[in-house]
Motif scaffolding. Structure first.
Motif, mmCIF file in Angstrom:
data_model
loop_
_atom_site.group_PDB
_atom_site.id
_atom_site.type_symbol
_atom_site.label_atom_id
_atom_site.label_comp_id
_atom_site.label_asym_id
_atom_site.label_seq_id
_atom_site.Cartn_x
_atom_site.Cartn_y
_atom_site.Cartn_z
ATOM 1 N N SER A 25 0.820 -1.208 0.000
ATOM 2 C CA SER A 25 0.000 0.000 0.000
ATOM 3 C C SER A 25 0.850 1.252 0.000
ATOM 4 O O SER A 25 0.534 2.234 -0.671
ATOM 5 N N TYR A 26 1.950 1.202 0.743
ATOM 6 C CA TYR A 26 2.833 2.359 0.796
ATOM 7 C C TYR A 26 3.425 2.661 -0.579
ATOM 8 O O TYR A 26 3.427 3.798 -1.041
ATOM 9 N N ASP A 27 3.953 1.628 -1.233
ATOM 10 C CA ASP A 27 4.577 1.840 -2.544
ATOM 11 C C ASP A 27 3.565 2.325 -3.572
ATOM 12 O O ASP A 27 3.876 3.184 -4.407
ATOM 13 N N LEU A 28 2.348 1.781 -3.532
ATOM 14 C CA LEU A 28 1.320 2.209 -4.475
ATOM 15 C C LEU A 28 0.902 3.648 -4.219
ATOM 16 O O LEU A 28 0.642 4.412 -5.147
ATOM 17 N N LYS A 29 0.845 4.029 -2.941
ATOM 18 C CA LYS A 29 0.475 5.401 -2.625
ATOM 19 C C LYS A 29 1.572 6.374 -3.061
ATOM 20 O O LYS A 29 1.292 7.460 -3.578
ATOM 21 N N MET A 30 2.820 5.999 -2.866
ATOM 22 C CA MET A 30 3.925 6.830 -3.345
ATOM 23 C C MET A 30 3.906 6.924 -4.870
ATOM 24 O O MET A 30 4.147 7.996 -5.440
ATOM 25 N N LEU A 31 3.634 5.793 -5.536
ATOM 26 C CA LEU A 31 3.570 5.796 -6.998
ATOM 27 C C LEU A 31 2.463 6.719 -7.489
ATOM 28 O O LEU A 31 2.627 7.435 -8.485
#
Length: 394
Positions: free
Chosen positions: A59-65
């Protein structure tokens, strides 16, 4: 927990990324929602602070993306395209009520993008908030990230309905529409629809008063407390919320589908009623106008319907559906990507289907100078004169 222990090994290798496990002990509900804590006398609700970065790696990586890469890229691409659309309409004499609506749609789409971009740049690109929303940013964060975009989204849907309705009435009752609906009345309709979209979101805006300051322990710096914020009373789904969602989403999407079918039927009737060889310029212009409008309505429908299904059906109250092959964060990223593309759809559709619009863009970029020497008539006249001079010389 030290800062060094919080560093992740994902795609972004973020500074201060939370670990894979929830920082709060207990079940998923303990850290995603409100939790009841028992003591000797009462069971007060534990308030969950607004967090910026979700508490698992995917979720963190997708939100940063989404907010650190895609959002800035789309902001710098789509906003200039909408500005060009407005400039070409104003400068090129596109001054019908329909073009007033298209200009309004472009303006509110830009407002939508700019509103999300402010917290996106502050919190994600520049990483000023690596875990919780600070109390000073709570209200601005909620307004810029959610409330203004929601109002703009609802308004864009209703303005697209107005565009489709106006174009259909022009084809069906051209004389009456041109005499009754002018630019001034269209501007008043845009103002009225803006008030309606704001009214649909007013209940959510008023709930912002339930946000209170709370002290929570930092997960990046051991022993440090952060003044964040949380819902004093978490919003719940009520009959009023269902009615508002119907007015803001389901009703305009349903109207768009009906209008699109009606416009497609107009194209089919024209194809059967008049052959290509018998069509005059007025018929060709009407056909082109209907095709452009149908393309605009179809692009909005193709994005809005899946978005509604994902938000209202598959993930009710944030809980993933049974058997979903993609996570909520992944689907949210996909829909965010596709929705941002549709903000430039009107520009792309007019660039592909409107010759007059393309000519105006060329004038803006000075690809073809707007002088008599470069006009088609001047070129033909020059060729004829050259041919006569050549024959005379012989």
């Amino acid at each position: 927990m030290s800062r060094q222990n919080m560093n992740g090994k994902g795609d972004f290798g973020s500074r201060g990324r939370p670990g894979d496990r929830p920082p709060f002990p207990g079940t998923r509900e303990d850290w995603l929602g409100l939790r009841n804590v028992t003591n000797s006398t009462e069971s007060p609700e534990r308030l969950e602070a607004f967090h910026i970065f979700l508490r698992n790696e995917e979720s963190y990586d997708l939100k940063m993306l989404t907010y650190a890469i895609f959002q800035p890229v789309f902001t710098f691409i789509v906003i200039p395209m909408n500005v060009l659309l407005i400039w070409a309409f104003v400068r090129g004499g596109f001054r019908s009520p329909s073009h007033v609506v298209l200009i309004a749609i472009a303006m509110f789409n830009n407002l939508h993008l700019l509103s999300i971009s402010i917290p996106s740049f502050y919190f994600f690109v520049f990483q000023h908030g690596k875990e919780f929303v600070l109390y000073s940013w709570c209200i601005p964060y909620m307004i810029l990230m959610y409330r203004i975009p929601k109002i703009c989204s609802t308004l864009s849907l209703y303005l697209t309905v107005l565009l489709g309705l106006h174009r259909y009435l022009i084809v069906t009752f051209p004389i009456k529409v041109h005499s009754l609906l002018k630019n001034r009345q269209t501007v008043l309709l845009v103002i009225a629809l803006t008030a309606l979209a704001t009214l649909c979101d007013l209940g959510y805006i008023l709930t912002l008063s339930d946000i209170q300051a709370i002290n929570t322990e930092s997960h990046l710096t051991q022993g440090q407390n952060i003044t964040s914020c949380a819902w004093l009373k978490k919003p719940t789904i009520t009959i009023r919320v269902v009615l508002v969602d119907t007015m803001a989403t389901f009703l305009p999407i349903g109207l768009l589908i009906v209008l699109n079918v009606m416009l497609i039927s107009v194209i089919i009737r024209q194809n059967h009623g008049i052959g290509k060889s018998r069509r005059n310029n007025a018929d060709q212009d009407t056909r082109r106008m209907v095709i452009i409008t149908t393309s605009i309505l179809s692009s909005v429908i193709l994005v809005s319907v899946p978005d509604v299904i994902i938000k209202q059906v598959l993930f009710v109250k944030g809980r993933p559906c049974d058997g979903c092959f993609l996570s909520k964060s992944t689907l949210a990223l996909i829909m965010h990507f596709v929705t941002n593309i549709t903000y430039s759809a009107n520009f792309l559709i007019y660039s592909c289907l409107s010759k007059k619009f393309r000519q105006q863009l060329k004038k803006i970029f000075q690809i073809r100078p707007d002088t008599p020497a470069f006009s088609n008539e001047s070129k033909i006249s020059y060729v004829r004169k050259s041919f006569r001079v050549h024959n005379t010389a012989k």
